[in-house]
Design a protein around this motif. Sequence first.
Motif, PDB file in Angstrom:
ATOM      1  N   GLY A 129       0.797  -0.770  -0.300  1.00 38.52           N
ATOM      2  CA  GLY A 129       0.113  -0.215  -0.162  1.00 38.52           C
ATOM      3  C   GLY A 129       1.028   1.135  -0.168  1.00 38.52           C
ATOM      4  N   LYS A 130       0.393   2.272   1.118  1.00 41.21           N
ATOM      5  CA  LYS A 130       1.115   3.502   0.765  1.00 41.21           C
ATOM      6  C   LYS A 130       2.772   3.255   1.613  1.00 41.21           C
ATOM      7  CE  LYS A 130      -2.512   6.594   0.690  1.00 41.21           C
ATOM      8  NZ  LYS A 130      -3.186   7.846   1.081  1.00 41.21           N
ATOM      9  N   ARG A 131       2.846   2.363   2.453  1.00 46.37           N
ATOM     10  CA  ARG A 131       3.392   1.435   3.463  1.00 46.37           C
ATOM     11  C   ARG A 131       4.720   0.585   2.942  1.00 46.37           C
ATOM     12  NH1 ARG A 131       0.499   0.723   6.761  1.00 46.37           N
ATOM     13  NH2 ARG A 131       1.604  -1.562   7.348  1.00 46.37           N
ATOM     14  N   ALA A 132       5.547   1.426   2.433  1.00 45.27           N
ATOM     15  CA  ALA A 132       6.687  -0.273   2.118  1.00 45.27           C
ATOM     16  C   ALA A 132       5.734  -1.659   2.937  1.00 45.27           C
ATOM     17  CB  ALA A 132       8.519   0.050   1.985  1.00 45.27           C
ATOM     18  N   GLY A 133       5.483  -2.726   2.147  1.00 47.97           N
ATOM     19  CA  GLY A 133       5.355  -3.784   2.881  1.00 47.97           C
ATOM     20  C   GLY A 133       3.453  -4.179   2.860  1.00 47.97           C
ATOM     21  N   ALA A 134       3.230  -2.769   3.189  1.00 41.29           N
ATOM     22  CA  ALA A 134       2.261  -2.866   3.324  1.00 41.29           C
ATOM     23  C   ALA A 134       1.296  -3.772   2.276  1.00 41.29           C
ATOM     24  CB  ALA A 134       1.365  -1.271   2.993  1.00 41.29           C
ATOM     25  N   GLY A 135      -0.241  -4.170   2.778  1.00 43.84           N
ATOM     26  CA  GLY A 135      -1.276  -4.169   1.280  1.00 43.84           C
ATOM     27  C   GLY A 135      -1.540  -5.800   1.718  1.00 43.84           C
ATOM     28  N   ARG A 136      -2.293  -6.475   0.572  1.00 39.84           N
ATOM     29  CA  ARG A 136      -2.234  -7.694   0.640  1.00 39.84           C
ATOM     30  C   ARG A 136      -0.858  -8.458  -0.257  1.00 39.84           C
ATOM     31  NH1 ARG A 136      -7.336  -8.334  -2.645  1.00 39.84           N
ATOM     32  NH2 ARG A 136      -8.321  -8.255   0.334  1.00 39.84           N
ATOM     33  N   LYS A 137      -0.480  -9.693   0.548  1.00 39.67           N
ATOM     34  CA  LYS A 137       0.359 -10.312   0.127  1.00 39.67           C
ATOM     35  C   LYS A 137      -0.048 -10.762  -0.644  1.00 39.67           C
ATOM     36  CE  LYS A 137       3.135  -8.325   3.238  1.00 39.67           C
ATOM     37  NZ  LYS A 137       1.579  -6.984   3.921  1.00 39.67           N
ATOM     38  N   PRO A 138       1.136 -11.611  -1.408  1.00 39.11           N
ATOM     39  CA  PRO A 138       0.673 -12.663  -2.452  1.00 39.11           C
ATOM     40  C   PRO A 138       0.585 -14.222  -2.023  1.00 39.11           C
ATOM     41  CG  PRO A 138       2.990 -12.240  -3.364  1.00 39.11           C
ATOM     42  CD  PRO A 138       2.066 -11.521  -1.788  1.00 39.11           C
ATOM     43  N   GLY A 139      -0.426 -14.958  -2.449  1.00 36.23           N
ATOM     44  CA  GLY A 139      -0.918 -16.293  -2.289  1.00 36.23           C
ATOM     45  C   GLY A 139       0.080 -17.248  -3.122  1.00 36.23           C
ATOM     46  N   PRO A 140       0.088 -18.575  -3.100  1.00 31.73           N
ATOM     47  CA  PRO A 140       0.566 -19.552  -3.442  1.00 31.73           C
ATOM     48  C   PRO A 140       0.354 -19.269  -5.154  1.00 31.73           C
ATOM     49  CG  PRO A 140      -0.895 -20.408  -1.984  1.00 31.73           C
ATOM     50  CD  PRO A 140      -1.497 -19.050  -2.106  1.00 31.73           C
ATOM     51  N   ASP A 141      -0.847 -18.951  -5.816  1.00 30.50           N
ATOM     52  CA  ASP A 141      -1.346 -19.317  -6.771  1.00 30.50           C
ATOM     53  C   ASP A 141      -1.174 -17.739  -7.480  1.00 30.50           C
ATOM     54  OD1 ASP A 141      -1.763 -21.889  -7.109  1.00 30.50           O
ATOM     55  OD2 ASP A 141      -3.511 -21.381  -5.739  1.00 30.50           O
ATOM     56  N   ALA A 142      -0.554 -16.403  -6.421  1.00 26.80           N
ATOM     57  CA  ALA A 142      -0.866 -14.698  -7.010  1.00 26.80           C
ATOM     58  C   ALA A 142      -0.658 -14.753  -8.657  1.00 26.80           C
ATOM     59  CB  ALA A 142       0.226 -14.505  -6.143  1.00 26.80           C
ATOM     60  N   SER A 143       0.691 -15.859  -9.215  1.00 21.28           N
ATOM     61  CA  SER A 143       1.003 -14.869 -10.692  1.00 21.28           C
ATOM     62  C   SER A 143       0.008 -15.808 -11.518  1.00 21.28           C
ATOM     63  CB  SER A 143       2.018 -15.658 -10.673  1.00 21.28           C
ATOM     64  OG  SER A 143       1.565 -17.644 -11.075  1.00 21.28           O
ATOM     65  N   VAL A 144      -1.063 -16.673 -11.199  1.00 17.62           N
ATOM     66  CA  VAL A 144      -2.602 -17.034 -12.041  1.00 17.62           C
ATOM     67  C   VAL A 144      -4.013 -16.791 -11.443  1.00 17.62           C
ATOM     68  CG1 VAL A 144      -1.180 -19.109 -13.343  1.00 17.62           C
ATOM     69  CG2 VAL A 144      -2.799 -19.414 -11.234  1.00 17.62           C
TER      70      VAL A 144
END
Length: 185
Positions: free
Chosen positions: A16-31
Motif C-alpha cells: 500500500g502506501k507504506r513499504a510492505g503494506a497491503g495484500r500479500k501474494p498467495g501461492p497462486d498469485a501469478s495465475v
Amino acid sequence: MTNSSHKRAAKSGWGGKRAGAGRKPGPDASVSKVTTVVLTEDLIAKLRELGGSKWVREQIQKSGTEKTSNPDSQPSFSENTSLDLNRLLIHDPLSSLICSAPDDSAFSSGIKHGDMLIVNSKVPPKESNVVLVRHNSSYSLRKFRMEGNAVTLSMDTPTGEVAYSLADSECCILGVIQYVIKSLP
C-alpha cells in the motif's frame, strides 16, 4: 519545499502506501484473478461463518469446474465437508428410484446382487442400456436390445441367455440404470 522532496520512491511488488503494506501474494498469485460478488449483509455474515474466500475456492474446486490439464494430478480431498450424493447422482428426483440389484442377472455388466442402483424411469432406453424389469411380479436386470421393430430384454447368465420380449404383457421396463454404487471387498 520543492515537489521533488515529497516524491516517494517507486513501489515495487505488493503493498500500500507504506513499504510492505497491503495484500500479500498467495501461492497462486501469478495465475489468480480478483472477482467481485455482490452480497447482502446477511449473506456476507453467512459467508464469513462458512470460511470466507477459502470456503468459496473449496466449493468451486469440489464442483469440478476447475479442470487440471495434468493427467498425473492427485485427487483433491476435503475434510469436514458433507457430500450430498442425492444432488450429485439424482438429476430428476420425481422419476428416480434407488434399489438394490435383485439378482446377478447383470453380472456381465459388472452389477452384482445387492449393489445399489439409481434408476431413472423417464430416460428412454437405448441399445445396450441395462434396465430394471418387472416380469411376472418379479424383478430383474436386462440389457435393452432392438431387433428390427422388436425390443428384446436379455442378459447372459451363468446358465445361458435369458430373454424377455416387451410384447409379453407381463413384462415392463421400470427404468434405465444410471448409476451403480457398490462396496468393494
